[in-house]
Scaffold this active site. Structure first.
Site, PDB file in Angstrom:
ATOM      1  N   ARG A 182      -3.707  49.240  50.605  1.00 56.89           N
ATOM      2  CA  ARG A 182      -2.541  49.561  51.487  1.00 56.89           C
ATOM      3  C   ARG A 182      -3.415  50.345  52.689  1.00 56.89           C
ATOM      4  O   ARG A 182      -4.163  51.181  52.620  1.00 56.89           O
ATOM      5  CB  ARG A 182      -1.549  50.573  51.046  1.00 56.89           C
ATOM      6  CG  ARG A 182      -0.506  50.985  52.170  1.00 56.89           C
ATOM      7  CD  ARG A 182       0.402  51.803  51.921  1.00 56.89           C
ATOM      8  NE  ARG A 182       0.386  52.702  50.673  1.00 56.89           N
ATOM      9  CZ  ARG A 182       1.335  53.341  50.037  1.00 56.89           C
ATOM     10  NH1 ARG A 182       2.487  52.876  50.162  1.00 56.89           N
ATOM     11  NH2 ARG A 182       0.986  54.070  49.039  1.00 56.89           N
TER      12      ARG A 182
ATOM     13  N   LYS B 216       8.960  49.811  48.489  1.00 56.91           N
ATOM     14  CA  LYS B 216      10.193  50.491  48.980  1.00 56.91           C
ATOM     15  C   LYS B 216      10.232  50.667  50.518  1.00 56.91           C
ATOM     16  O   LYS B 216      11.063  50.195  51.359  1.00 56.91           O
ATOM     17  CB  LYS B 216      10.514  51.964  48.450  1.00 56.91           C
ATOM     18  CG  LYS B 216      10.469  51.978  46.845  1.00 56.91           C
ATOM     19  CD  LYS B 216      10.691  53.184  46.530  1.00 56.91           C
ATOM     20  CE  LYS B 216       9.415  54.271  46.290  1.00 56.91           C
ATOM     21  NZ  LYS B 216       7.978  54.047  45.880  1.00 56.91           N
TER      22      LYS B 216
ATOM     23  N   ARG C  46       0.560  59.878  40.116  1.00 54.66           N
ATOM     24  CA  ARG C  46       1.730  59.457  40.700  1.00 54.66           C
ATOM     25  C   ARG C  46       2.690  58.481  39.955  1.00 54.66           C
ATOM     26  O   ARG C  46       3.831  58.645  39.548  1.00 54.66           O
ATOM     27  CB  ARG C  46       1.647  58.915  42.193  1.00 54.66           C
ATOM     28  CG  ARG C  46       1.087  59.614  43.137  1.00 54.66           C
ATOM     29  CD  ARG C  46       0.688  59.107  44.437  1.00 54.66           C
ATOM     30  NE  ARG C  46       1.246  58.246  45.131  1.00 54.66           N
ATOM     31  CZ  ARG C  46       1.096  57.257  45.970  1.00 54.66           C
ATOM     32  NH1 ARG C  46      -0.473  57.274  46.137  1.00 54.66           N
ATOM     33  NH2 ARG C  46       1.700  56.507  46.491  1.00 54.66           N
TER      34      ARG C  46
ATOM     35  N   ARG D 264      14.147  61.612  43.192  1.00 54.65           N
ATOM     36  CA  ARG D 264      13.291  61.211  42.215  1.00 54.65           C
ATOM     37  C   ARG D 264      13.308  61.930  40.867  1.00 54.65           C
ATOM     38  O   ARG D 264      12.241  61.962  39.962  1.00 54.65           O
ATOM     39  CB  ARG D 264      12.071  61.705  43.100  1.00 54.65           C
ATOM     40  CG  ARG D 264      10.968  60.664  43.630  1.00 54.65           C
ATOM     41  CD  ARG D 264       9.920  61.259  44.354  1.00 54.65           C
ATOM     42  NE  ARG D 264       8.655  60.574  44.119  1.00 54.65           N
ATOM     43  CZ  ARG D 264       8.339  59.758  45.324  1.00 54.65           C
ATOM     44  NH1 ARG D 264       9.004  59.770  46.378  1.00 54.65           N
ATOM     45  NH2 ARG D 264       7.293  59.134  45.312  1.00 54.65           N
TER      46      ARG D 264
ATOM     47  N   ARG E  17      -3.819  56.646  53.399  1.00 47.03           N
ATOM     48  CA  ARG E  17      -3.155  57.972  52.916  1.00 47.03           C
ATOM     49  C   ARG E  17      -4.209  58.558  52.193  1.00 47.03           C
ATOM     50  O   ARG E  17      -4.792  57.912  51.212  1.00 47.03           O
ATOM     51  CB  ARG E  17      -1.756  57.612  52.111  1.00 47.03           C
ATOM     52  CG  ARG E  17      -0.784  57.416  53.096  1.00 47.03           C
ATOM     53  CD  ARG E  17       0.668  56.989  52.461  1.00 47.03           C
ATOM     54  NE  ARG E  17       0.885  57.307  51.065  1.00 47.03           N
ATOM     55  CZ  ARG E  17       2.115  57.190  50.429  1.00 47.03           C
ATOM     56  NH1 ARG E  17       2.949  56.377  51.026  1.00 47.03           N
ATOM     57  NH2 ARG E  17       2.281  57.576  49.416  1.00 47.03           N
TER      58      ARG E  17
HETATM   59  P1  AP5 Z   1       4.894  50.177  50.292  1.00 47.60           P
HETATM   60  O1  AP5 Z   1       6.098  49.251  50.625  1.00 47.60           O
HETATM   61  O2  AP5 Z   1       4.223  50.926  50.972  1.00 47.60           O
HETATM   62  O3  AP5 Z   1       5.327  50.618  48.672  1.00 47.60           O
HETATM   63  P2  AP5 Z   1       6.231  51.804  48.524  1.00 47.60           P
HETATM   64  O4  AP5 Z   1       7.102  51.626  47.498  1.00 47.60           O
HETATM   65  O5  AP5 Z   1       6.811  52.365  49.868  1.00 47.60           O
HETATM   66  O6  AP5 Z   1       5.064  52.696  47.907  1.00 47.60           O
HETATM   67  P3  AP5 Z   1       4.904  54.677  48.304  1.00 47.60           P
HETATM   68  O7  AP5 Z   1       3.362  54.749  47.628  1.00 47.60           O
HETATM   69  O8  AP5 Z   1       4.995  54.795  49.612  1.00 47.60           O
HETATM   70  O9  AP5 Z   1       5.675  55.019  47.364  1.00 47.60           O
HETATM   71  P4  AP5 Z   1       5.677  56.480  46.753  1.00 47.60           P
HETATM   72  O10 AP5 Z   1       6.871  56.846  46.126  1.00 47.60           O
HETATM   73  O11 AP5 Z   1       4.499  56.697  45.853  1.00 47.60           O
HETATM   74  O12 AP5 Z   1       5.113  57.483  48.103  1.00 47.60           O
HETATM   75  P5  AP5 Z   1       6.051  58.428  48.689  1.00 47.60           P
HETATM   76  O13 AP5 Z   1       5.722  58.472  50.284  1.00 47.60           O
HETATM   77  O14 AP5 Z   1       7.595  58.278  48.547  1.00 47.60           O
HETATM   78  O15 AP5 Z   1       3.845  48.875  49.697  1.00 47.60           O
HETATM   79  C1  AP5 Z   1       2.606  49.240  49.202  1.00 47.60           C
HETATM   80  C2  AP5 Z   1       1.540  48.398  49.658  1.00 47.60           C
HETATM   81  O16 AP5 Z   1       1.980  46.784  49.044  1.00 47.60           O
HETATM   82  C3  AP5 Z   1       1.538  47.950  50.967  1.00 47.60           C
HETATM   83  O17 AP5 Z   1       0.349  47.502  51.463  1.00 47.60           O
HETATM   84  C4  AP5 Z   1       2.421  46.613  51.313  1.00 47.60           C
HETATM   85  O18 AP5 Z   1       1.800  45.840  52.348  1.00 47.60           O
HETATM   86  C5  AP5 Z   1       2.189  45.878  50.112  1.00 47.60           C
HETATM   87  N1  AP5 Z   1       3.304  45.069  49.400  1.00 47.60           N
HETATM   88  C6  AP5 Z   1       4.725  45.407  49.582  1.00 47.60           C
HETATM   89  N2  AP5 Z   1       5.464  44.629  48.912  1.00 47.60           N
HETATM   90  C7  AP5 Z   1       4.645  43.643  48.382  1.00 47.60           C
HETATM   91  C8  AP5 Z   1       4.861  42.487  48.015  1.00 47.60           C
HETATM   92  N3  AP5 Z   1       6.218  41.885  47.538  1.00 47.60           N
HETATM   93  N4  AP5 Z   1       3.958  41.489  47.543  1.00 47.60           N
HETATM   94  C9  AP5 Z   1       2.491  41.877  48.037  1.00 47.60           C
HETATM   95  N5  AP5 Z   1       2.338  43.006  48.612  1.00 47.60           N
HETATM   96  C10 AP5 Z   1       3.260  43.912  48.847  1.00 47.60           C
HETATM   97  O19 AP5 Z   1       5.941  59.831  48.153  1.00 47.60           O
HETATM   98  C11 AP5 Z   1       4.503  60.517  48.148  1.00 47.60           C
HETATM   99  C12 AP5 Z   1       4.476  61.847  47.702  1.00 47.60           C
HETATM  100  O20 AP5 Z   1       5.565  62.536  48.307  1.00 47.60           O
HETATM  101  C13 AP5 Z   1       4.822  61.632  46.236  1.00 47.60           C
HETATM  102  O21 AP5 Z   1       3.767  61.551  45.435  1.00 47.60           O
HETATM  103  C14 AP5 Z   1       5.464  63.309  46.074  1.00 47.60           C
HETATM  104  O22 AP5 Z   1       4.475  64.147  46.087  1.00 47.60           O
HETATM  105  C15 AP5 Z   1       6.153  63.493  47.442  1.00 47.60           C
HETATM  106  N6  AP5 Z   1       7.503  63.078  47.248  1.00 47.60           N
HETATM  107  C16 AP5 Z   1       8.173  62.289  48.165  1.00 47.60           C
HETATM  108  N7  AP5 Z   1       9.341  62.289  47.934  1.00 47.60           N
HETATM  109  C17 AP5 Z   1       9.642  63.421  46.975  1.00 47.60           C
HETATM  110  C18 AP5 Z   1      11.091  63.719  46.357  1.00 47.60           C
HETATM  111  N8  AP5 Z   1      12.251  63.267  46.552  1.00 47.60           N
HETATM  112  N9  AP5 Z   1      10.852  64.621  45.409  1.00 47.60           N
HETATM  113  C19 AP5 Z   1       9.694  65.217  45.302  1.00 47.60           C
HETATM  114  N10 AP5 Z   1       8.174  64.742  45.884  1.00 47.60           N
HETATM  115  C20 AP5 Z   1       8.417  64.004  46.599  1.00 47.60           C
END
Ligand code: AP5
Length: 216
Positions: free
Chosen positions: A127, A13, A172, A88, A161
């Protein structure tokens, strides 16, 4: 334009949202990045979020809904937003609909990035990101062009992270399937859901998303 990028942890994402920011002039609104900024600043929210994020759980809906309501009203979101990590839960999705309706706005599309669990774990384990500008890399699949130097800002400092460890990743993923997956049928029923193959290479995923946007 208002888009949601939806998918489990590691689906790509953030990677795709940054590309859409550049190609479309939209603003990436990442709730994960906002929470990490609060943790970094040591605010009361940051202290609470730190504990919850390290456990792989979700921050309470009320906090996240207030955060997004305030954020999408800011001037840099006027040209359009890519929501990355929000909503979410069904409650967050309903609240988003209500806040957009109150501004006579609506969503254009919800793009679900579909990726197998084993690949997600591999992606998260590898990552890392630039400590200065946040550009995201991967040990195997997406390294900087010059080793050890960020492509975007030239920094030589990188970080990982604290929630990208095997135990937290499992928690997660569990939260995603229990709490977030129910918003897929919610948006499907509204005719907003589009799916892309998130297993494809980064450029190929971008092309799929661009094709969806061209078709809107
Ligand atoms: P990346 O693009 O970083 O993936 P992502 O989908 O953004 O993954 P996240 O881990 O950031 O998502 P998340 O939803 O768990 O975390 P968030 O920060 O929102 O890609 C991942 C890796 O793969 C990278 O190394 C990249 O280079 C590689 N890659 C990407 N695309 C690729 C491809 N096509 N092929 C090969 N490699 C690829 O949330 C973190 C925490 O915050 C949550 O756990 C929760 O506690 C809290 N939180 C956030 N938002 C909310 C909400 N709305 N409600 C409640 N809690 C929340």
């Amino acid at each position: 334009m208002k888009l949601i990028l939806l998918g489990p942890p590691g689906a790509g994402k953030g990677t795709q949202a940054k590309r859409l920011e550049e190609s479309r002039g939209l603003k990436q609104v990442s709730t994960g990045d906002m929470l990490r900024a609060a943790v970094h600043d040591g605010t009361p929210l940051g202290l609470e979020a730190d504990r919850i994020m390290k456990a792989g759980k979700l921050v309470p809906d009320g906090i996240m809904i207030d955060m997004i309501a305030e954020r999408i009203g800011q001037p840099d979101c006027r040209r359009g937003v890519i929501l990355d990590g929000f909503p979410r839960t069904v409650r967050q999705a309903e609240a988003l609909d209500a806040m957009l309706a109150s501004r006579s706005q609506g969503l254009d599309a919800v793009i679900e990035m579909v990726v197998d669990d084993a690949v997600l774990v591999e992606r998260i384990a590898g990552r890392y990101s630039c400590a200065k500008c946040g550009a995201v890399y991967h040990d195997k699949t997406q390294q900087p062009k010059s080793p050890g130097i960020c492509d975007v800002c030239g920094s030589k400092e990188f970080k990982r992270r604290p929630d990208d460890n095997p135990q937290t990743v499992q928690a997660r993923l569990q939260e995603y399937y229990q709490q977030t997956a129910p918003i897929v049928p919610y948006y499907k029923q509204k005719g907003l859901l589009r799916q892309v193959d998130g297993m494809a290479q980064v450029d190929a995923v971008t092309r799929q998303i661009e094709a969806v946007l061209e078709g809107l």
